[in-house]
Design a protein around this motif. Sequence first.
Motif, PDB file in Angstrom:
ATOM      1  N   GLU A  47       0.851  -1.194   0.000  1.00 46.32           N
ATOM      2  CA  GLU A  47       0.000   0.000   0.000  1.00 46.32           C
ATOM      3  C   GLU A  47       0.883   1.238   0.000  1.00 46.32           C
ATOM      4  OE1 GLU A  47      -3.650   1.874  -0.271  1.00 46.32           O
ATOM      5  OE2 GLU A  47      -3.201  -0.276  -0.254  1.00 46.32           O
ATOM      6  N   LEU A  48       0.550   2.206  -0.845  1.00 49.33           N
ATOM      7  CA  LEU A  48       1.327   3.434  -0.933  1.00 49.33           C
ATOM      8  C   LEU A  48       0.875   4.425   0.116  1.00 49.33           C
ATOM      9  CD1 LEU A  48       1.330   4.062  -4.777  1.00 49.33           C
ATOM     10  CD2 LEU A  48       3.065   2.908  -3.434  1.00 49.33           C
ATOM     11  N   TRP A  49       1.822   5.193   0.639  1.00 55.40           N
ATOM     12  CA  TRP A  49       1.432   6.336   1.453  1.00 55.40           C
ATOM     13  C   TRP A  49       2.087   7.574   0.870  1.00 55.40           C
ATOM     14  CZ3 TRP A  49       5.329   8.961   4.107  1.00 55.40           C
ATOM     15  CH2 TRP A  49       6.514   8.264   4.294  1.00 55.40           C
ATOM     16  N   LEU A  50       1.425   8.702   0.991  1.00 58.86           N
ATOM     17  CA  LEU A  50       1.818   9.899   0.269  1.00 58.86           C
ATOM     18  C   LEU A  50       2.348  10.966   1.206  1.00 58.86           C
ATOM     19  CD1 LEU A  50      -1.304  10.178  -2.059  1.00 58.86           C
ATOM     20  CD2 LEU A  50       0.736   8.786  -2.353  1.00 58.86           C
ATOM     21  N   PHE A  51       3.416  11.618   0.786  1.00 59.15           N
ATOM     22  CA  PHE A  51       3.948  12.753   1.530  1.00 59.15           C
ATOM     23  C   PHE A  51       3.650  13.995   0.713  1.00 59.15           C
ATOM     24  CE2 PHE A  51       6.666  15.027   4.340  1.00 59.15           C
ATOM     25  CZ  PHE A  51       7.351  15.939   3.574  1.00 59.15           C
ATOM     26  N   CYS A  52       2.707  14.794   1.147  1.00 57.60           N
ATOM     27  CA  CYS A  52       2.265  15.949   0.383  1.00 57.60           C
ATOM     28  C   CYS A  52       2.364  17.201   1.241  1.00 57.60           C
ATOM     29  CB  CYS A  52       0.821  15.784  -0.089  1.00 57.60           C
ATOM     30  SG  CYS A  52       0.542  14.265  -1.021  1.00 57.60           S
ATOM     31  N   THR A  53       2.579  18.334   0.593  1.00 62.57           N
ATOM     32  CA  THR A  53       2.639  19.598   1.314  1.00 62.57           C
ATOM     33  C   THR A  53       1.451  20.449   0.933  1.00 62.57           C
ATOM     34  OG1 THR A  53       3.913  20.701  -0.393  1.00 62.57           O
ATOM     35  CG2 THR A  53       5.147  19.502   1.289  1.00 62.57           C
ATOM     36  N   LEU A 107       5.213  35.220   0.122  1.00 61.14           N
ATOM     37  CA  LEU A 107       4.341  34.294   0.837  1.00 61.14           C
ATOM     38  C   LEU A 107       3.509  33.547  -0.191  1.00 61.14           C
ATOM     39  CD1 LEU A 107       3.338  33.303   3.592  1.00 61.14           C
ATOM     40  CD2 LEU A 107       1.572  35.079   3.483  1.00 61.14           C
ATOM     41  N   ALA A 108       3.582  32.219  -0.173  1.00 58.94           N
ATOM     42  CA  ALA A 108       2.902  31.444  -1.203  1.00 58.94           C
ATOM     43  C   ALA A 108       2.400  30.132  -0.615  1.00 58.94           C
ATOM     44  CB  ALA A 108       3.842  31.167  -2.370  1.00 58.94           C
ATOM     45  N   ASP A 109       1.447  29.530  -1.314  1.00 60.03           N
ATOM     46  CA  ASP A 109       0.930  28.211  -0.967  1.00 60.03           C
ATOM     47  C   ASP A 109       1.419  27.207  -1.995  1.00 60.03           C
ATOM     48  OD1 ASP A 109      -0.644  28.762   1.337  1.00 60.03           O
ATOM     49  OD2 ASP A 109      -2.098  29.766   0.050  1.00 60.03           O
ATOM     50  N   LEU A 110       2.012  26.144  -1.514  1.00 57.63           N
ATOM     51  CA  LEU A 110       2.468  25.055  -2.373  1.00 57.63           C
ATOM     52  C   LEU A 110       1.737  23.793  -1.961  1.00 57.63           C
ATOM     53  CD1 LEU A 110       4.390  23.844  -4.488  1.00 57.63           C
ATOM     54  CD2 LEU A 110       6.050  23.494  -2.645  1.00 57.63           C
ATOM     55  N   LYS A 111       0.983  23.213  -2.899  1.00 59.66           N
ATOM     56  CA  LYS A 111       0.231  21.990  -2.634  1.00 59.66           C
ATOM     57  C   LYS A 111       0.708  20.902  -3.586  1.00 59.66           C
ATOM     58  CE  LYS A 111      -3.902  24.401  -0.976  1.00 59.66           C
ATOM     59  NZ  LYS A 111      -5.372  24.606  -1.156  1.00 59.66           N
ATOM     60  N   VAL A 112       1.093  19.770  -3.034  1.00 58.65           N
ATOM     61  CA  VAL A 112       1.602  18.655  -3.821  1.00 58.65           C
ATOM     62  C   VAL A 112       0.711  17.441  -3.591  1.00 58.65           C
ATOM     63  CG1 VAL A 112       3.589  17.181  -4.294  1.00 58.65           C
ATOM     64  CG2 VAL A 112       3.946  19.553  -3.580  1.00 58.65           C
ATOM     65  N   ASP A 113       0.106  16.940  -4.658  1.00 61.86           N
ATOM     66  CA  ASP A 113      -0.731  15.742  -4.591  1.00 61.86           C
ATOM     67  C   ASP A 113      -0.002  14.619  -5.327  1.00 61.86           C
ATOM     68  OD1 ASP A 113      -2.859  17.045  -3.256  1.00 61.86           O
ATOM     69  OD2 ASP A 113      -3.544  17.883  -5.153  1.00 61.86           O
ATOM     70  N   CYS A 114       0.456  13.642  -4.567  1.00 63.19           N
ATOM     71  CA  CYS A 114       1.259  12.560  -5.129  1.00 63.19           C
ATOM     72  C   CYS A 114       0.361  11.404  -5.564  1.00 63.19           C
ATOM     73  CB  CYS A 114       2.269  12.061  -4.110  1.00 63.19           C
ATOM     74  SG  CYS A 114       3.402  13.331  -3.503  1.00 63.19           S
ATOM     75  N   GLY A 115       0.482  11.002  -6.818  1.00 61.64           N
ATOM     76  CA  GLY A 115      -0.225   9.833  -7.314  1.00 61.64           C
ATOM     77  C   GLY A 115       0.701   8.636  -7.335  1.00 61.64           C
ATOM     78  N   ARG A 116       0.222   7.547  -7.901  1.00 58.23           N
ATOM     79  CA  ARG A 116       1.043   6.330  -7.926  1.00 58.23           C
ATOM     80  C   ARG A 116       2.272   6.515  -8.806  1.00 58.23           C
ATOM     81  NH1 ARG A 116       0.270   1.089  -6.445  1.00 58.23           N
ATOM     82  NH2 ARG A 116      -1.826   1.645  -5.740  1.00 58.23           N
ATOM     83  N   SER A 175      14.325  28.425  -5.284  1.00 57.12           N
ATOM     84  CA  SER A 175      13.943  27.033  -5.501  1.00 57.12           C
ATOM     85  C   SER A 175      13.355  26.481  -4.217  1.00 57.12           C
ATOM     86  CB  SER A 175      15.145  26.191  -5.936  1.00 57.12           C
ATOM     87  OG  SER A 175      16.123  26.149  -4.915  1.00 57.12           O
ATOM     88  N   HIS A 176      12.528  25.426  -4.359  1.00 58.10           N
ATOM     89  CA  HIS A 176      11.904  24.793  -3.200  1.00 58.10           C
ATOM     90  C   HIS A 176      11.802  23.297  -3.479  1.00 58.10           C
ATOM     91  CE1 HIS A 176       8.862  23.673  -0.205  1.00 58.10           C
ATOM     92  NE2 HIS A 176       9.246  24.744   0.441  1.00 58.10           N
ATOM     93  N   PRO A 177      12.175  22.449  -2.521  1.00 61.24           N
ATOM     94  CA  PRO A 177      12.143  21.001  -2.764  1.00 61.24           C
ATOM     95  C   PRO A 177      10.715  20.471  -2.898  1.00 61.24           C
ATOM     96  CG  PRO A 177      12.642  21.465  -0.458  1.00 61.24           C
ATOM     97  CD  PRO A 177      12.684  22.779  -1.173  1.00 61.24           C
ATOM     98  N   VAL A 178      10.564  19.467  -3.731  1.00 62.03           N
ATOM     99  CA  VAL A 178       9.290  18.765  -3.912  1.00 62.03           C
ATOM    100  C   VAL A 178       9.566  17.277  -3.727  1.00 62.03           C
ATOM    101  CG1 VAL A 178       7.432  18.196  -5.524  1.00 62.03           C
ATOM    102  CG2 VAL A 178       8.399  20.504  -5.501  1.00 62.03           C
ATOM    103  N   VAL A 179       8.836  16.651  -2.793  1.00 63.46           N
ATOM    104  CA  VAL A 179       9.094  15.250  -2.464  1.00 63.46           C
ATOM    105  C   VAL A 179       7.781  14.474  -2.424  1.00 63.46           C
ATOM    106  CG1 VAL A 179      10.026  13.649  -0.751  1.00 63.46           C
ATOM    107  CG2 VAL A 179      11.118  15.881  -1.078  1.00 63.46           C
ATOM    108  N   CYS A 180       7.753  13.314  -3.059  1.00 65.64           N
ATOM    109  CA  CYS A 180       6.668  12.345  -2.902  1.00 65.64           C
ATOM    110  C   CYS A 180       7.292  11.082  -2.310  1.00 65.64           C
ATOM    111  CB  CYS A 180       6.000  12.021  -4.233  1.00 65.64           C
ATOM    112  SG  CYS A 180       4.913  13.321  -4.854  1.00 65.64           S
ATOM    113  N   ALA A 181       6.774  10.649  -1.168  1.00 65.18           N
ATOM    114  CA  ALA A 181       7.332   9.489  -0.473  1.00 65.18           C
ATOM    115  C   ALA A 181       6.291   8.381  -0.391  1.00 65.18           C
ATOM    116  CB  ALA A 181       7.792   9.891   0.935  1.00 65.18           C
ATOM    117  N   TYR A 182       6.725   7.149  -0.577  1.00 59.99           N
ATOM    118  CA  TYR A 182       5.848   5.988  -0.593  1.00 59.99           C
ATOM    119  C   TYR A 182       6.436   4.884   0.275  1.00 59.99           C
ATOM    120  CZ  TYR A 182       4.309   8.305  -4.902  1.00 59.99           C
ATOM    121  OH  TYR A 182       3.871   9.227  -5.813  1.00 59.99           O
ATOM    122  N   GLU A 183       5.568   4.039   0.767  1.00 57.02           N
ATOM    123  CA  GLU A 183       6.044   2.819   1.412  1.00 57.02           C
ATOM    124  C   GLU A 183       6.569   1.883   0.336  1.00 57.02           C
ATOM    125  OE1 GLU A 183       4.431  -0.790   4.302  1.00 57.02           O
ATOM    126  OE2 GLU A 183       3.093   0.821   3.649  1.00 57.02           O
TER     127      GLU A 183
END
Length: 319
Positions: free
Chosen positions: A1-7, A22-31, A105-113
């Motif tokens: 099962e995947l788990w998602l690391f989103c900001t 000042l900004a909003d960064l939203k990351v939606d990680c898919g499979r 620059s700003h890091p973007v990370v998607c993490a999964y099991e």
Amino acid sequence: ELWLFCTGSPILILFPNGLVLLADLKVDCGRDSVTLRWGAAQSQMDTSLLRLGGCYPSSISAGEAMFQVEFSDCNFSRLVTGDTLMYMNELIYMSGPKAQLKSFSHPVVCAYERPADWAPRMFDPVFHTYGEGDLVFHMELMKDDFSGPHLSREYPLGSFIHISAAVEQMGHQPLLLLLEECVATTTPELQSEGPVHPIITNKGCLVASKNSKFEPRQKTSEIRLSLQAFKFAVGKEVYIHCNLLAWDPSGLDTSKKACHYVKGHGWALLDDPYHSTLCGCCDSSCEPWKTSGIASGKHGSTQSAVLIGPLVITDNSPA
């Protein structure tokens, strides 16, 4: 099962001149993909200058930008540590030298099991890393919005010929596709005799028309060209011959580039406007930088000659 690391929280960035963003960064990680939304309160920010790795925004609006990309694109790096599988990249803002809002620059990370049965593919690292294996190249005439193949082969003089070229990366590292040389002829074979119309010369300089341009990239493995129909062999069958080059995205130099002319600014580098000095040779002769240390064995040069046509350029203006 995947788990998602989103900001999805506000980001505060302080620049040396004291300007705060000042900004909003939203990351939606898919499979196998990620959707990133950036919203900035600062009105002077040009969201079209945001890049996710090597990719342009999928859509932009006032103060907002969205990216919808797969992990196989945009130069994502993959890291496996213990039970975690991570895909990492950077969101980059490339402002002009005189802009009030500076680059960041700003890091973007998607993490999964890490899946229990997951294991890295076993392969010869030289073969895949340096692109010495077979690659499949494509090039075709496209509709105005690049949504599909162009159904007509006739182009009125002054209209735009839209061309898309791509390379299938297979198991290779991310590759940057470049159009090294392109010419138009009246025959499907390149011959020493007969008329030839230069389109791209000097290792990536779009010289056919000051009104033609490279379109923003959707993928590093694809390049799009909007070419204004030129006065060459009007009414006759025309063929376009191109030399395509698959290259390491980090290995651009004066002989590996995509340059077009921007009115009021001069020659511009498609993939990194800050390094448009690489295009300074487009009006003379482009040679590799002797001090760059770049060699095809290191950065993975793979070339292919591709032909499209015939097409017909028509002139309906009064005599």
